[in-house]
Design a protein around this motif. Structure first.
Motif, PDB file in Angstrom:
ATOM      1  N   ASP A 154       0.869  -1.276  -0.004  1.00 27.91           N
ATOM      2  CA  ASP A 154       0.207  -0.046  -0.142  1.00 27.91           C
ATOM      3  C   ASP A 154       0.988   1.078  -0.147  1.00 27.91           C
ATOM      4  OD1 ASP A 154      -2.215  -1.321   0.103  1.00 27.91           O
ATOM      5  OD2 ASP A 154      -2.909  -0.812   2.108  1.00 27.91           O
ATOM      6  N   ALA A 155       0.212   2.190  -0.785  1.00 36.41           N
ATOM      7  CA  ALA A 155       0.920   3.719  -0.553  1.00 36.41           C
ATOM      8  C   ALA A 155       0.198   4.213   0.511  1.00 36.41           C
ATOM      9  CB  ALA A 155       0.426   4.450  -1.734  1.00 36.41           C
ATOM     10  N   ILE A 156       1.256   5.176   1.498  1.00 41.54           N
ATOM     11  CA  ILE A 156       0.857   5.778   2.811  1.00 41.54           C
ATOM     12  C   ILE A 156       0.571   7.114   2.383  1.00 41.54           C
ATOM     13  CG2 ILE A 156       1.260   6.260   4.975  1.00 41.54           C
ATOM     14  CD1 ILE A 156       3.104   3.728   4.975  1.00 41.54           C
ATOM     15  N   PHE A 157      -0.436   7.889   2.602  1.00 44.46           N
ATOM     16  CA  PHE A 157      -0.851   9.340   2.458  1.00 44.46           C
ATOM     17  C   PHE A 157      -0.867   9.980   3.693  1.00 44.46           C
ATOM     18  CE2 PHE A 157      -1.803   7.413  -1.806  1.00 44.46           C
ATOM     19  CZ  PHE A 157      -1.404   8.449  -2.694  1.00 44.46           C
ATOM     20  N   VAL A 158      -0.565  11.186   3.774  1.00 41.51           N
ATOM     21  CA  VAL A 158      -1.029  12.134   4.744  1.00 41.51           C
ATOM     22  C   VAL A 158      -1.789  13.407   4.190  1.00 41.51           C
ATOM     23  CG1 VAL A 158       1.050  12.969   5.146  1.00 41.51           C
ATOM     24  CG2 VAL A 158      -0.400  12.831   7.081  1.00 41.51           C
ATOM     25  N   THR A 159      -2.685  13.920   4.825  1.00 43.84           N
ATOM     26  CA  THR A 159      -3.519  15.207   4.375  1.00 43.84           C
ATOM     27  C   THR A 159      -2.526  16.320   5.133  1.00 43.84           C
ATOM     28  OG1 THR A 159      -5.000  15.417   6.083  1.00 43.84           O
ATOM     29  CG2 THR A 159      -5.901  14.278   4.034  1.00 43.84           C
ATOM     30  N   GLY A 160      -2.414  17.549   4.445  1.00 48.37           N
ATOM     31  CA  GLY A 160      -1.839  18.507   5.336  1.00 48.37           C
ATOM     32  C   GLY A 160      -0.476  18.477   5.371  1.00 48.37           C
ATOM     33  N   GLU A 161      -0.062  19.477   6.592  1.00 47.99           N
ATOM     34  CA  GLU A 161       1.290  19.294   6.863  1.00 47.99           C
ATOM     35  C   GLU A 161       1.429  19.299   8.399  1.00 47.99           C
ATOM     36  OE1 GLU A 161       2.242  23.348   5.217  1.00 47.99           O
ATOM     37  OE2 GLU A 161       2.436  22.630   3.329  1.00 47.99           O
ATOM     38  N   LEU A 162       2.489  18.605   8.802  1.00 48.00           N
ATOM     39  CA  LEU A 162       2.597  17.774  10.063  1.00 48.00           C
ATOM     40  C   LEU A 162       3.761  18.756  10.999  1.00 48.00           C
ATOM     41  CD1 LEU A 162       3.040  14.143   9.084  1.00 48.00           C
ATOM     42  CD2 LEU A 162       0.947  15.530   9.493  1.00 48.00           C
ATOM     43  N   GLY A 163       3.383  18.867  12.335  1.00 51.39           N
ATOM     44  CA  GLY A 163       4.266  19.405  13.307  1.00 51.39           C
ATOM     45  C   GLY A 163       3.778  20.733  13.557  1.00 51.39           C
ATOM     46  N   GLY A 164       4.393  21.366  14.851  1.00 51.98           N
ATOM     47  CA  GLY A 164       4.332  22.747  15.213  1.00 51.98           C
ATOM     48  C   GLY A 164       2.765  23.084  15.382  1.00 51.98           C
ATOM     49  N   SER A 165       2.059  22.206  15.828  1.00 45.73           N
ATOM     50  CA  SER A 165       0.584  22.600  15.985  1.00 45.73           C
ATOM     51  C   SER A 165       0.295  23.386  17.172  1.00 45.73           C
ATOM     52  CB  SER A 165      -0.115  21.235  16.186  1.00 45.73           C
ATOM     53  OG  SER A 165      -1.492  21.254  16.750  1.00 45.73           O
ATOM     54  N   LEU A 166       0.874  23.267  17.944  1.00 45.47           N
ATOM     55  CA  LEU A 166       0.996  24.082  19.285  1.00 45.47           C
ATOM     56  C   LEU A 166       1.088  25.758  18.986  1.00 45.47           C
ATOM     57  CD1 LEU A 166       2.977  22.685  22.407  1.00 45.47           C
ATOM     58  CD2 LEU A 166       0.511  23.293  22.030  1.00 45.47           C
ATOM     59  N   ALA A 167       1.573  26.046  17.793  1.00 48.09           N
ATOM     60  CA  ALA A 167       1.720  27.460  17.587  1.00 48.09           C
ATOM     61  C   ALA A 167       0.305  28.219  17.242  1.00 48.09           C
ATOM     62  CB  ALA A 167       2.472  27.682  16.153  1.00 48.09           C
ATOM     63  N   GLY A 168      -0.717  27.115  16.983  1.00 46.33           N
ATOM     64  CA  GLY A 168      -2.320  27.445  16.959  1.00 46.33           C
ATOM     65  C   GLY A 168      -2.932  26.569  16.335  1.00 46.33           C
ATOM     66  N   LYS A 169      -2.684  25.730  15.384  1.00 47.95           N
ATOM     67  CA  LYS A 169      -3.397  24.981  14.666  1.00 47.95           C
ATOM     68  C   LYS A 169      -3.984  24.016  15.663  1.00 47.95           C
ATOM     69  CE  LYS A 169      -3.444  21.137  10.920  1.00 47.95           C
ATOM     70  NZ  LYS A 169      -2.363  20.297  10.393  1.00 47.95           N
ATOM     71  N   HIS A 170      -3.562  23.644  16.584  1.00 51.06           N
ATOM     72  CA  HIS A 170      -4.245  22.586  17.830  1.00 51.06           C
ATOM     73  C   HIS A 170      -5.572  23.031  17.987  1.00 51.06           C
ATOM     74  CE1 HIS A 170      -3.395  24.333  21.781  1.00 51.06           C
ATOM     75  NE2 HIS A 170      -2.764  25.197  20.901  1.00 51.06           N
ATOM     76  N   LEU A 171      -5.726  24.438  17.986  1.00 52.35           N
ATOM     77  CA  LEU A 171      -6.927  24.859  18.385  1.00 52.35           C
ATOM     78  C   LEU A 171      -7.925  25.364  17.175  1.00 52.35           C
ATOM     79  CD1 LEU A 171      -5.754  27.683  20.893  1.00 52.35           C
ATOM     80  CD2 LEU A 171      -7.038  25.622  21.423  1.00 52.35           C
ATOM     81  N   ASP A 172      -7.387  25.365  15.885  1.00 53.28           N
ATOM     82  CA  ASP A 172      -8.193  26.004  15.022  1.00 53.28           C
ATOM     83  C   ASP A 172      -8.420  24.938  13.629  1.00 53.28           C
ATOM     84  OD1 ASP A 172      -8.308  28.383  15.664  1.00 53.28           O
ATOM     85  OD2 ASP A 172      -6.153  29.132  14.940  1.00 53.28           O
ATOM     86  N   PHE A 173      -7.842  23.771  13.927  1.00 51.44           N
ATOM     87  CA  PHE A 173      -7.781  22.699  12.758  1.00 51.44           C
ATOM     88  C   PHE A 173      -9.261  22.288  12.266  1.00 51.44           C
ATOM     89  CE2 PHE A 173      -8.462  20.072  16.817  1.00 51.44           C
ATOM     90  CZ  PHE A 173      -9.350  19.348  16.332  1.00 51.44           C
ATOM     91  N   GLU A 174      -9.230  21.973  11.199  1.00 49.86           N
ATOM     92  CA  GLU A 174     -10.293  21.696  10.563  1.00 49.86           C
ATOM     93  C   GLU A 174     -10.578  20.088  10.422  1.00 49.86           C
ATOM     94  OE1 GLU A 174     -13.121  23.236   8.853  1.00 49.86           O
ATOM     95  OE2 GLU A 174     -12.289  24.874   9.929  1.00 49.86           O
ATOM     96  N   PRO A 175     -11.625  19.434  11.065  1.00 49.07           N
ATOM     97  CA  PRO A 175     -11.760  18.347  11.021  1.00 49.07           C
ATOM     98  C   PRO A 175     -11.926  17.754   9.357  1.00 49.07           C
ATOM     99  CG  PRO A 175     -13.210  19.168  12.660  1.00 49.07           C
ATOM    100  CD  PRO A 175     -12.611  20.259  11.986  1.00 49.07           C
ATOM    101  N   ARG A 176     -11.384  16.791   9.185  1.00 46.22           N
ATOM    102  CA  ARG A 176     -11.301  16.445   7.530  1.00 46.22           C
ATOM    103  C   ARG A 176     -12.342  15.280   7.053  1.00 46.22           C
ATOM    104  NH1 ARG A 176      -8.108  20.693   6.460  1.00 46.22           N
ATOM    105  NH2 ARG A 176      -6.009  20.503   7.195  1.00 46.22           N
ATOM    106  N   LEU A 177     -13.716  15.907   7.774  1.00 47.89           N
ATOM    107  CA  LEU A 177     -14.826  15.020   7.337  1.00 47.89           C
ATOM    108  C   LEU A 177     -15.085  14.894   6.011  1.00 47.89           C
ATOM    109  CD1 LEU A 177     -16.823  16.366  10.419  1.00 47.89           C
ATOM    110  CD2 LEU A 177     -16.584  14.097   9.846  1.00 47.89           C
ATOM    111  N   ALA A 178     -15.367  15.886   5.063  1.00 49.96           N
ATOM    112  CA  ALA A 178     -15.685  15.982   3.757  1.00 49.96           C
ATOM    113  C   ALA A 178     -14.554  15.142   2.933  1.00 49.96           C
ATOM    114  CB  ALA A 178     -15.764  17.575   3.032  1.00 49.96           C
ATOM    115  N   GLN A 179     -13.219  15.432   3.426  1.00 49.85           N
ATOM    116  CA  GLN A 179     -12.120  14.828   2.448  1.00 49.85           C
ATOM    117  C   GLN A 179     -12.176  13.045   2.669  1.00 49.85           C
ATOM    118  OE1 GLN A 179     -11.932  17.375   4.501  1.00 49.85           O
ATOM    119  NE2 GLN A 179     -10.866  18.945   3.214  1.00 49.85           N
ATOM    120  N   ALA A 180     -12.445  12.925   4.163  1.00 53.71           N
ATOM    121  CA  ALA A 180     -12.549  11.316   4.302  1.00 53.71           C
ATOM    122  C   ALA A 180     -13.602  10.643   3.576  1.00 53.71           C
ATOM    123  CB  ALA A 180     -12.565  11.219   5.951  1.00 53.71           C
ATOM    124  N   ARG A 181     -14.807  11.284   3.768  1.00 53.72           N
ATOM    125  CA  ARG A 181     -16.032  10.596   2.917  1.00 53.72           C
ATOM    126  C   ARG A 181     -15.618  10.500   1.401  1.00 53.72           C
ATOM    127  NH1 ARG A 181     -19.359  13.982   6.676  1.00 53.72           N
ATOM    128  NH2 ARG A 181     -19.563  15.219   5.121  1.00 53.72           N
TER     129      ARG A 181
END
Lengths: 315, 315
Positions: A154-181
């Motif tokens: 299998d190929a392994i994929f990841v959405t978006g970009e990783l790391g450094g979430s504490l700078a703000g993203k950990h509060l503002d992230f978008e749940p990837r509902l539409a993408q996953a469906r």
């Protein structure tokens, strides 16, 4: 036996019944109530002062995060979130206006994703604010994506970009509902989860559940600008790649798909979600380990991600 | 606006959607996912150290209570419990063996009532142990019993005996699941709830939701032996009747039924549940108030039940 082994043991001995398709151990439990079209998803997540937010966090963002963490788990199953219940434990002498702001943040993100908040309570909690949310959702029967389906090659994929979430993203992230469906509707996704404990901490869950290993391509791991900026400023010298591998709370999707579908998927993704990066970061291999490959060769990766017990998100 | 008014306001503004039949404000939320035979019940309850149990409480009983409180709420809707998720917040330096015992208590009562535990987590909570359980159940479509259906002239019934729960019953109570379903199958139950904040604290919820008042017959209120014993020993002189009216955590069923069904119901009950007392304690009247009648006449009752915020269960 340490405390984690004990808890792992406890969760193996939990009572089951005939409705359980998948119990504890995946992003959501999957339940079959006999509906011919749909299965049910059930998930709970706690958001705790001092671990997931501080007294300085804007209360709306705390409320938003508490709800969005559960939404991200429903996304990881390719589901639709439906209804939530929310319990808020409060220390003595809490500020009612602050609690109103937490509820407002919770309600706003619920509304955004069509989720009803149908109950809950406020109660005392001497040590600080403790928010526990349980979320009920559904998934098209047969379209739920577990952690256990990854296959060698299998190929392994990841959405978006990783790391450094504490700078703000950990509060503002978008749940990837539409993408996953969308993924589950258009492709045979073998395994999927959301990243909460860092790629190096979470990928092992898919590998263990699927009985496989992985080889990551170092140069393909998408490192966030926040992780790069933090690396430049870091007095401890935490490298950006290490941050992308081990920082928690990315809330991106990690999934695997047959190699033959990988290019088609990546192309279709660009057309459908042009604003959200999708990266093929490696492949599933035989064995149990994670290897990382760069121009110097291939070596075993031995890191552990953000641990809910040992590390505070804020220190 | 005080804190309770604020929270009441917040819960009125929570987001809803098309699946919500009854949201926050009843014993469980009622949700319609299109299943022709069944509606879904959704509930969460927190069980907090220092409020609902102490460090001296046997951990198995703490776990049992945390789960049984939710089961009692499903009973109050005449439902079947199906699946639970459980979050346990733990202070630093917790004893893993003690947590195992909490889980064992939780699992044992879940198993007893056919409930699967399908997820949850352990997380840090500096102030003490905080257990949050969410429970999903079902009810035969049209057979759910809300708080809002009481009608003037209805007879008011209560199961078991009231008061003095702190002597032990608050940990050992039996959720009245079988009794509630039997009631809803055989009689047109107009309104029902479980007693957690004392008869005088909880009856107003049915009255307010139904837009009616009540007249209680003093001599008919079933006073537990525990309340009578405590009254004899009490240096504050709390009378047994007052305890039966205001002590929390009875977890008995309070329900109303048309007066014409009352005798038939009481007779059938004796045949079906001979070991569990059922008392007709009064009737629904017009207005908003609760009156209490004894041989001296009828007067307005003005008490408030156990409050989760102002009183600790243990002091």
């Amino acid at each position: 036996m340490n405390e984690f082994e004990l808890i792992a043991l406890l969760t193996r001995q939990l009572p089951a019944n005939e409705i359980v398709v998948a119990g504890a151990g995946d992003d959501c439990a999957v339940l079959d109530f006999g509906n011919p079209e749909r299965l049910f998803l059930f998930k709970t997540d706690a958001t705790v002062e001092g671990t997931h937010f501080t007294q300085k966090t804007p209360p709306e963002k705390t409320g938003r995060k508490a709800m969005a963490r559960c939404l991200s788990d429903v996304a990881a199953m390719a589901g639709w979130p439906s209804a939530a219940v929310a319990t808020v434990g409060l220390p003595q002498g809490f500020d009612p206006a602050m609690i109103a702001r937490i509820y407002n943040g919770m309600a706003a993100v619920a509304r955004e994703f069509g989720v009803a908040i149908v109950g809950g309570e406020t109660t005392t909690n001497p040590g600080g604010i403790f928010i526990s949310i349980a979320l009920l959702g559904t998934v098209a029967r047969g379209r739920q994506v577990l952690r256990s389906g990854a296959k060698v090659g299998d190929a392994i994929f990841v959405t978006g970009e990783l790391g450094g979430s504490l700078a703000g993203k950990h509060l503002d992230f978008e749940p990837r509902l539409a993408q996953a469906r969308w993924l589950a509707e258009h492709f045979q996704i073998h395994a999927m989860m959301d990243l909460s404990d860092g790629l190096a901490g979470d990928l092992p869950h898919i590998l263990k559940a699927s009985g496989v290993g992985a080889e990551l391509l170092k140069s393909a791991i998408p490192i966030s600008q926040a992780a790069k900026s933090a690396a430049k400023k870091s007095i401890e010298g935490k490298q950006a790649l290490l941050a992308a591998l081990t920082d928690g709370e990315d809330f991106e999707l990690l999934f695997t798909v047959a190699a033959r579908d990988a290019v088609k998927l990546a192309d279709a993704w660009k057309g459908r979600f042009p604003a959200l990066r999708l990266s093929c970061i490696g492949r599933i291999v035989a064995g149990k380990k994670i290897f990382i490959r760069d121009k110097g060769g291939t070596r075993a990766l031995n890191l552990s991600g953000y641990s809910h017990f040992n590390d505070k998100c804020f220190s």
